[in-house]
Design a protein around this motif. Structure first.
Motif, PDB file in Angstrom:
ATOM      1  N   VAL A  41      21.775   2.138   8.716  1.00  7.70           N
ATOM      2  CA  VAL A  41      21.255   1.038   8.023  1.00  7.70           C
ATOM      3  C   VAL A  41      22.531   0.170   7.267  1.00  7.70           C
ATOM      4  N   VAL A  42      23.142   0.896   6.852  1.00  2.44           N
ATOM      5  CA  VAL A  42      24.375   0.541   6.259  1.00  2.44           C
ATOM      6  C   VAL A  42      25.599  -0.128   6.910  1.00  2.44           C
ATOM      7  N   GLU A  43      25.813   0.600   7.696  1.00  7.01           N
ATOM      8  CA  GLU A  43      27.110   0.403   8.815  1.00  7.01           C
ATOM      9  C   GLU A  43      26.740  -0.403  10.063  1.00  7.01           C
ATOM     10  N   ASP A  44      25.647  -0.401  10.559  1.00  7.39           N
ATOM     11  CA  ASP A  44      25.139  -1.119  11.789  1.00  7.39           C
ATOM     12  C   ASP A  44      24.418  -2.410  11.580  1.00  7.39           C
ATOM     13  N   ARG A  45      23.708  -2.224  10.199  1.00  8.07           N
ATOM     14  CA  ARG A  45      22.806  -3.501   9.768  1.00  8.07           C
ATOM     15  C   ARG A  45      22.060  -3.846  10.945  1.00  8.07           C
ATOM     16  N   PRO A  46      21.097  -3.344  11.392  1.00 10.37           N
ATOM     17  CA  PRO A  46      19.895  -3.622  12.460  1.00 10.37           C
ATOM     18  C   PRO A  46      19.143  -4.734  12.090  1.00 10.37           C
ATOM     19  N   ASP A  47      18.433  -5.240  12.961  1.00 12.97           N
ATOM     20  CA  ASP A  47      17.566  -6.386  12.958  1.00 12.97           C
ATOM     21  C   ASP A  47      16.242  -5.798  12.247  1.00 12.97           C
ATOM     22  N   LEU A  48      15.603  -4.715  12.649  1.00 12.33           N
ATOM     23  CA  LEU A  48      14.724  -3.912  12.479  1.00 12.33           C
ATOM     24  C   LEU A  48      14.698  -2.517  12.487  1.00 12.33           C
ATOM     25  N   ILE A  49      13.960  -1.781  11.691  1.00 11.76           N
ATOM     26  CA  ILE A  49      13.831  -0.366  11.608  1.00 11.76           C
ATOM     27  C   ILE A  49      12.439   0.105  12.095  1.00 11.76           C
ATOM     28  N   VAL A  50      12.479   1.063  12.897  1.00  9.98           N
ATOM     29  CA  VAL A  50      10.973   1.577  13.023  1.00  9.98           C
ATOM     30  C   VAL A  50      11.283   3.230  12.445  1.00  9.98           C
ATOM     31  N   LEU A  51      10.411   3.649  11.425  1.00  9.41           N
ATOM     32  CA  LEU A  51      10.468   4.489  10.641  1.00  9.41           C
ATOM     33  C   LEU A  51       9.489   5.524  10.628  1.00  9.41           C
ATOM     34  N   ASP A  52       9.631   6.698  11.291  1.00 11.55           N
ATOM     35  CA  ASP A  52       9.007   7.977  11.197  1.00 11.55           C
ATOM     36  C   ASP A  52       8.859   8.512   9.853  1.00 11.55           C
ATOM     37  N   LEU A  53       7.789   8.967   9.272  1.00  9.85           N
ATOM     38  CA  LEU A  53       7.687   9.536   7.993  1.00  9.85           C
ATOM     39  C   LEU A  53       8.192  11.136   7.820  1.00  9.85           C
ATOM     40  N   GLY A  54       7.995  11.780   9.123  1.00  8.79           N
ATOM     41  CA  GLY A  54       8.001  13.165   9.060  1.00  8.79           C
ATOM     42  C   GLY A  54       9.344  13.630   9.658  1.00  8.79           C
ATOM     43  N   LEU A  55      10.379  13.473   8.699  1.00  4.42           N
ATOM     44  CA  LEU A  55      11.662  13.934   9.081  1.00  4.42           C
ATOM     45  C   LEU A  55      12.182  14.932   8.334  1.00  4.42           C
ATOM     46  N   PRO A  56      13.159  15.606   9.142  1.00  2.00           N
ATOM     47  CA  PRO A  56      13.287  16.980   8.573  1.00  2.00           C
ATOM     48  C   PRO A  56      14.070  17.277   7.442  1.00  2.00           C
ATOM     49  N   ASP A  57      14.994  16.366   6.966  1.00  4.33           N
ATOM     50  CA  ASP A  57      15.672  16.298   5.674  1.00  4.33           C
ATOM     51  C   ASP A  57      15.107  15.624   4.454  1.00  4.33           C
ATOM     52  N   MET A  58      14.197  14.722   4.873  1.00  6.47           N
ATOM     53  CA  MET A  58      13.627  13.942   3.492  1.00  6.47           C
ATOM     54  C   MET A  58      12.438  13.250   4.111  1.00  6.47           C
ATOM     55  N   ASP A  59      11.549  13.050   3.319  1.00  2.27           N
ATOM     56  CA  ASP A  59      10.246  12.305   3.660  1.00  2.27           C
ATOM     57  C   ASP A  59      10.747  10.778   3.775  1.00  2.27           C
ATOM     58  N   GLY A  60       9.946  10.210   5.051  1.00  3.36           N
ATOM     59  CA  GLY A  60      10.205   8.963   5.208  1.00  3.36           C
ATOM     60  C   GLY A  60       9.809   7.929   4.084  1.00  3.36           C
ATOM     61  N   ALA A  61       8.908   8.270   3.171  1.00  2.00           N
ATOM     62  CA  ALA A  61       8.654   7.322   2.301  1.00  2.00           C
ATOM     63  C   ALA A  61       9.911   7.311   1.275  1.00  2.00           C
ATOM     64  N   ASP A  62      10.549   8.337   0.892  1.00  2.00           N
ATOM     65  CA  ASP A  62      11.653   8.290   0.120  1.00  2.00           C
ATOM     66  C   ASP A  62      12.823   7.655   0.817  1.00  2.00           C
ATOM     67  N   LEU A  63      13.053   7.829   2.046  1.00  2.00           N
ATOM     68  CA  LEU A  63      13.939   6.889   2.732  1.00  2.00           C
ATOM     69  C   LEU A  63      13.568   5.531   2.586  1.00  2.00           C
ATOM     70  N   LEU A  64      12.513   5.169   2.926  1.00  2.00           N
ATOM     71  CA  LEU A  64      11.994   3.655   2.614  1.00  2.00           C
ATOM     72  C   LEU A  64      12.529   3.060   1.375  1.00  2.00           C
TER      73      LEU A  64
END
Length: 231
Positions: A41-64
């Motif tokens: 997100v920081v380096e590539d600056r995409p136009d849109l993100i599709v985000l799954d919530l069940g990630l192995p290192d952090m809950d997707g809600a926290d990442l949001l």
């Protein structure tokens, strides 16, 4: 071609969606963990993100929440959690849309296009003009005296940030925080080097500035150059 960042830890789903969205005209990159996704997100600056919530290192809600701290990029949450309270919580936290698994690539593509249309409509004409310098964040293009400037992504972000604050003195620490997304650490030298490159492309130097005025000991200011005599 819209750039989509897919943050999804399930490898078969990630591979299938990447292929399907590319076939539908999107430039797709992917990440399997929250931290890799945040870095993209920081380096590539995409136009849109599709985000799954069940990630192995952090809950997707926290990442949001972390993404919203550094970017306004549209986010579509894609998850198996279908409770209404959860949907409301994530939309309130900054998600732009919500799709429940299982879903088809065609459905996701339609939602991506709908969100991007809303974003484009909201932007309208957000171009900035400073003298004969024009900066358009929608197309990420900048022109000077009608001629296109060949800027790197970072140079464009730097110029856009200064143009949005034309006439104001901006500190190098602020530029590191807002343009480079480095709230702590980092050196002024990073900013100095990019300002030097930007000045060269604007046809000026630190000794003979036209648009970029250094305020010694404070920062830099973007201004319209004074009109030549007789103009």
């Amino acid at each position: 071609m819209p750039s989509v960042l897919l943050i999804e830890d399930d490898a078969p789903i990630r591979t299938s969606l990447t292929r399907s969205l590319r076939d539908r005209g999107h430039a797709v990159s992917s990440a399997s963990t929250a931290l890799d996704g945040l870095r993209s997100v920081v380096e590539d600056r995409p136009d849109l993100i599709v985000l799954d919530l069940g990630l192995p290192d952090m809950d997707g809600a926290d990442l949001l929440r972390m993404v919203r701290a550094v970017s306004r990029v549209p986010v579509i949450v894609a998850t198996a959690r279908d409770g209404e309270a959860e949907m409301v919580r994530l939309l309130d936290a900054g998600a732009d849309d919500y799709v429940v698994k299982p879903y088809s690539a065609a459905q996701l593509d339609a939602r991506i296009r709908a969100v991007l249309r809303r974003v484009d409509t909201g932007r309208a004409d957000t171009s900035l003009t400073v003298g004969t310098l024009r900066v358009d964040p929608g197309t990420r293009e900048a022109t000077l005296d009608g001629a296109a400037l060949d800027l790197t992504p970072r140079e464009f972000d730097l110029l856009h940030y200064l143009a949005a604050r034309a006439g104001q003195v901006v500190t190098k620490r602020e530029l590191l925080t807002e343009v480079w997304r480095i709230p702590y650490g980092g050196t002024d030298k990073t900013v100095d080097v990019h300002l030097s490159w930007l000045r060269r492309k604007l046809g000026e130097t630190a000794q003979r500035p036209r648009h970029l005025q250094t305020v010694r000991g404070v920062g830099v200011r973007l201004t319209a150059p004074p009109a030549a005599p007789g103009e």
